[in-house]
Design a protein around this motif. Structure first.
Motif, PDB file in Angstrom:
ATOM      1  N   ILE A  19      -3.885   7.567   0.469  1.00  0.00           N
ATOM      2  CA  ILE A  19      -3.103   7.601  -0.772  1.00  0.00           C
ATOM      3  C   ILE A  19      -2.250   6.335  -0.870  1.00  0.00           C
ATOM      4  O   ILE A  19      -1.758   5.832   0.138  1.00  0.00           O
ATOM      5  N   ILE A  20      -2.141   5.836  -2.085  1.00  0.00           N
ATOM      6  CA  ILE A  20      -1.383   4.596  -2.263  1.00  0.00           C
ATOM      7  C   ILE A  20      -0.300   4.768  -3.324  1.00  0.00           C
ATOM      8  O   ILE A  20      -0.362   5.654  -4.168  1.00  0.00           O
ATOM      9  N   GLY A  21       0.708   3.894  -3.246  1.00  0.00           N
ATOM     10  CA  GLY A  21       1.783   3.909  -4.227  1.00  0.00           C
ATOM     11  C   GLY A  21       2.579   2.625  -4.141  1.00  0.00           C
ATOM     12  O   GLY A  21       2.287   1.748  -3.325  1.00  0.00           O
ATOM     13  N   GLY A  22       3.602   2.553  -4.978  1.00  0.00           N
ATOM     14  CA  GLY A  22       4.422   1.346  -5.090  1.00  0.00           C
ATOM     15  C   GLY A  22       4.306   0.786  -6.495  1.00  0.00           C
ATOM     16  O   GLY A  22       3.246   0.917  -7.119  1.00  0.00           O
ATOM     17  N   ALA A  23       5.406   0.188  -6.972  1.00  0.00           N
ATOM     18  CA  ALA A  23       5.514  -0.189  -8.387  1.00  0.00           C
ATOM     19  C   ALA A  23       4.302  -0.942  -8.985  1.00  0.00           C
ATOM     20  O   ALA A  23       3.880  -0.598 -10.082  1.00  0.00           O
TER      21      ALA A  23
ATOM     22  N   ASP B  25      -8.798   3.235  -7.729  1.00  0.00           N
ATOM     23  CA  ASP B  25     -10.241   3.386  -7.939  1.00  0.00           C
ATOM     24  C   ASP B  25     -10.985   2.152  -7.455  1.00  0.00           C
ATOM     25  O   ASP B  25     -12.037   2.249  -6.830  1.00  0.00           O
ATOM     26  N   ARG B  26     -10.411   1.003  -7.748  1.00  0.00           N
ATOM     27  CA  ARG B  26     -11.085  -0.254  -7.376  1.00  0.00           C
ATOM     28  C   ARG B  26     -11.251  -0.402  -5.877  1.00  0.00           C
ATOM     29  O   ARG B  26     -12.257  -0.900  -5.392  1.00  0.00           O
ATOM     30  N   ILE B  27     -10.231   0.019  -5.122  1.00  0.00           N
ATOM     31  CA  ILE B  27     -10.311  -0.182  -3.668  1.00  0.00           C
ATOM     32  C   ILE B  27     -10.877   1.060  -2.957  1.00  0.00           C
ATOM     33  O   ILE B  27     -11.033   1.049  -1.744  1.00  0.00           O
ATOM     34  N   GLY B  28     -11.149   2.105  -3.718  1.00  0.00           N
ATOM     35  CA  GLY B  28     -11.725   3.315  -3.109  1.00  0.00           C
ATOM     36  C   GLY B  28     -10.706   4.194  -2.407  1.00  0.00           C
ATOM     37  O   GLY B  28     -11.034   4.894  -1.449  1.00  0.00           O
ATOM     38  N   ALA B  29      -9.448   4.161  -2.874  1.00  0.00           N
ATOM     39  CA  ALA B  29      -8.440   5.083  -2.322  1.00  0.00           C
ATOM     40  C   ALA B  29      -8.677   6.465  -2.924  1.00  0.00           C
ATOM     41  O   ALA B  29      -9.270   6.593  -3.999  1.00  0.00           O
ATOM     42  N   ASP B  30      -8.201   7.503  -2.236  1.00  0.00           N
ATOM     43  CA  ASP B  30      -8.425   8.862  -2.728  1.00  0.00           C
ATOM     44  C   ASP B  30      -7.426   9.263  -3.802  1.00  0.00           C
ATOM     45  O   ASP B  30      -7.701  10.133  -4.613  1.00  0.00           O
ATOM     46  N   LEU B  31      -6.247   8.639  -3.753  1.00  0.00           N
ATOM     47  CA  LEU B  31      -5.198   9.082  -4.677  1.00  0.00           C
ATOM     48  C   LEU B  31      -4.177   7.985  -4.908  1.00  0.00           C
ATOM     49  O   LEU B  31      -3.794   7.265  -3.970  1.00  0.00           O
ATOM     50  N   TYR B  32      -3.721   7.900  -6.167  1.00  0.00           N
ATOM     51  CA  TYR B  32      -2.574   7.049  -6.506  1.00  0.00           C
ATOM     52  C   TYR B  32      -1.450   7.972  -6.945  1.00  0.00           C
ATOM     53  O   TYR B  32      -1.670   8.881  -7.755  1.00  0.00           O
ATOM     54  N   CYS B  33      -0.259   7.768  -6.405  1.00  0.00           N
ATOM     55  CA  CYS B  33       0.897   8.573  -6.827  1.00  0.00           C
ATOM     56  C   CYS B  33       1.905   7.672  -7.520  1.00  0.00           C
ATOM     57  O   CYS B  33       2.397   6.713  -6.912  1.00  0.00           O
ATOM     58  N   PRO B  34       2.240   7.973  -8.765  1.00  0.00           N
ATOM     59  CA  PRO B  34       3.160   7.113  -9.506  1.00  0.00           C
ATOM     60  C   PRO B  34       4.605   7.223  -9.052  1.00  0.00           C
ATOM     61  O   PRO B  34       5.395   6.294  -9.227  1.00  0.00           O
ATOM     62  N   ASP B  35       4.957   8.359  -8.462  1.00  0.00           N
ATOM     63  CA  ASP B  35       6.350   8.532  -8.021  1.00  0.00           C
ATOM     64  C   ASP B  35       6.406   9.583  -6.916  1.00  0.00           C
ATOM     65  O   ASP B  35       5.432  10.289  -6.660  1.00  0.00           O
ATOM     66  N   ALA B  36       7.571   9.662  -6.299  1.00  0.00           N
ATOM     67  CA  ALA B  36       7.704  10.594  -5.175  1.00  0.00           C
ATOM     68  C   ALA B  36       7.637  12.049  -5.644  1.00  0.00           C
ATOM     69  O   ALA B  36       7.090  12.897  -4.957  1.00  0.00           O
ATOM     70  N   ARG B  37       8.190  12.322  -6.834  1.00  0.00           N
ATOM     71  CA  ARG B  37       8.236  13.714  -7.310  1.00  0.00           C
ATOM     72  C   ARG B  37       6.843  14.348  -7.370  1.00  0.00           C
ATOM     73  O   ARG B  37       6.654  15.492  -6.978  1.00  0.00           O
ATOM     74  N   SER B  38       5.863  13.578  -7.863  1.00  0.00           N
ATOM     75  CA  SER B  38       4.531  14.154  -8.057  1.00  0.00           C
ATOM     76  C   SER B  38       3.718  14.195  -6.759  1.00  0.00           C
ATOM     77  O   SER B  38       2.701  14.890  -6.684  1.00  0.00           O
ATOM     78  N   THR B  39       4.168  13.468  -5.732  1.00  0.00           N
ATOM     79  CA  THR B  39       3.342  13.269  -4.536  1.00  0.00           C
ATOM     80  C   THR B  39       2.953  14.572  -3.809  1.00  0.00           C
ATOM     81  O   THR B  39       1.763  14.775  -3.546  1.00  0.00           O
ATOM     82  N   PRO B  40       3.895  15.469  -3.481  1.00  0.00           N
ATOM     83  CA  PRO B  40       3.483  16.664  -2.708  1.00  0.00           C
ATOM     84  C   PRO B  40       2.405  17.491  -3.415  1.00  0.00           C
ATOM     85  O   PRO B  40       1.431  17.905  -2.775  1.00  0.00           O
ATOM     86  N   ASP B  41       2.563  17.710  -4.729  1.00  0.00           N
ATOM     87  CA  ASP B  41       1.579  18.530  -5.455  1.00  0.00           C
ATOM     88  C   ASP B  41       0.237  17.826  -5.528  1.00  0.00           C
ATOM     89  O   ASP B  41      -0.820  18.452  -5.369  1.00  0.00           O
ATOM     90  N   LEU B  42       0.260  16.511  -5.782  1.00  0.00           N
ATOM     91  CA  LEU B  42      -1.005  15.759  -5.877  1.00  0.00           C
ATOM     92  C   LEU B  42      -1.739  15.790  -4.539  1.00  0.00           C
ATOM     93  O   LEU B  42      -2.958  15.951  -4.492  1.00  0.00           O
ATOM     94  N   ILE B  43      -0.996  15.663  -3.442  1.00  0.00           N
ATOM     95  CA  ILE B  43      -1.642  15.691  -2.115  1.00  0.00           C
ATOM     96  C   ILE B  43      -2.173  17.089  -1.819  1.00  0.00           C
ATOM     97  O   ILE B  43      -3.305  17.248  -1.341  1.00  0.00           O
TER      98      ILE B  43
END
Ligand code: B12
Length: 209
Positions: free
Chosen positions: A174-178, A186-204
């Motif tokens: 999973i990746i993140g950062g501004a 998608d381009r690098i083949g990561a499984d997930l992008y999280c836009p902020d910390a709040r959404s991270t636990p549910d998305l994971i």
């Protein structure tokens, strides 16, 4: 005390006043996650002012310290909201060449308070170290933060190493950062992008299902 007032104190790098303001807001029942979102916008504004040469590195450093003081105050309030059951194991760090650790620290806090076990690798972490530490921990997830366009390729490097070692299916990356985005993930083949910390636990949690 308002969120706007706190935002101004952080922007001005007034660490002790910002800490006190945060304490007041939190004891008045303000949602810590809402505060984090507001402070993230504040820091984006600080960054823009820096890019326009209106302020310089010392001012950013002071704003960063003030934000860290606010985050310190939030920790116990977040803990109250979280559960205790272990939902997954995460190794988390900021990629090589990048010292921006505040966002990563917030993600760590929020994951831990939401039932994830986190091994914090710190900042300026070599891609291979992410993989070695994930193996040592028996992690489910590798989380990599990057705050600069120049260090984003280091996120891809982690995925490349996993592929080379035949471990790509073993971990969710999973990746993140501004500056990062879903498109970049998608381009690098990561499984997930999280836009902020709040959404991270549910998305994971959704990803691990
Ligand atoms: C504070 C700051 C600093 C501080 C960092 C202090 C610290 N201990 O971390 C200091 C002063 C050290 C610093 C240094 C530099 N900085 Co600086 N900095 C910033 C600033 C203003 C704020 C960053 C921040 O803390 N944001 C607040 C946090 C809460 O937000 P966040 O990190 O995005 O995290 C949230 C989400 O993204 C997400 N998230 C983040 N990571 C992850 C990871 C995972 C796995 C997940 C799921 C989610 C997730 O959750 C977080 C919470 O919601 C940014 C501006 C910006 N737009 O971000 C510039 C910025 C990143 N810096 C910049 C620059 C240029 C530098 C320097 C090169 C300046 C210089 N000339 O020396 C150096 C580089 C040092 C290095 N090698 O890393 C540029 C980068 C430009 C680029 N190329 O992309 C920016 C964008 C400013 C600008 N507009 O010019 N900086």
């Amino acid at each position: 005390m308002s969120l706007e007032a706190l935002s101004k104190l952080v922007e001005d790098g007034e660490s002790e006043d910002a800490r006190e303001a945060a304490k007041q807001l939190l004891s008045g029942g303000r949602d810590p996650l809402e505060m984090i979102e507001c402070m993230t916008r504040t820091m984006a504004r600080v960054g823009d002012r820096f890019a326009r040469l209106e302020i310089f590195l010392p001012e950013i450093m002071l704003a960063g310290e003030a934000l860290s003081a606010v985050v310190d105050e939030m920790a116990p309030h977040l803990e109250k909201a979280g559960g205790r059951q272990i939902k997954g194991k995460v190794v988390l760090g900021v990629v090589k060449g990048d010292l921006h650790e505040i966002g990563k620290n917030i993600v760590k806090l929020i994951l831990e308070t939401n039932g994830f076990q986190v091994k914090d690798l710190g900042y300026n972490v070599d891609a291979l170290t992410f993989v070695k530490e994930a193996e040592a921990m028996g992690a489910d997830i590798i989380g990599a933060s990057s705050l600069m366009t120049t260090t984003m390729p280091r996120q891809k490097e982690i995925i490349d190493i996993l592929k080379e070692m035949g471990l790509r299916d073993r971990y969710k990356v999973i990746i993140g950062g501004a500056p990062t985005s879903r498109l970049w993930a998608d381009r690098i083949g990561a499984d997930l992008y999280c836009p902020d910390a709040r959404s991270t636990p549910d998305l994971i949690a959704e990803l691990l299902k």
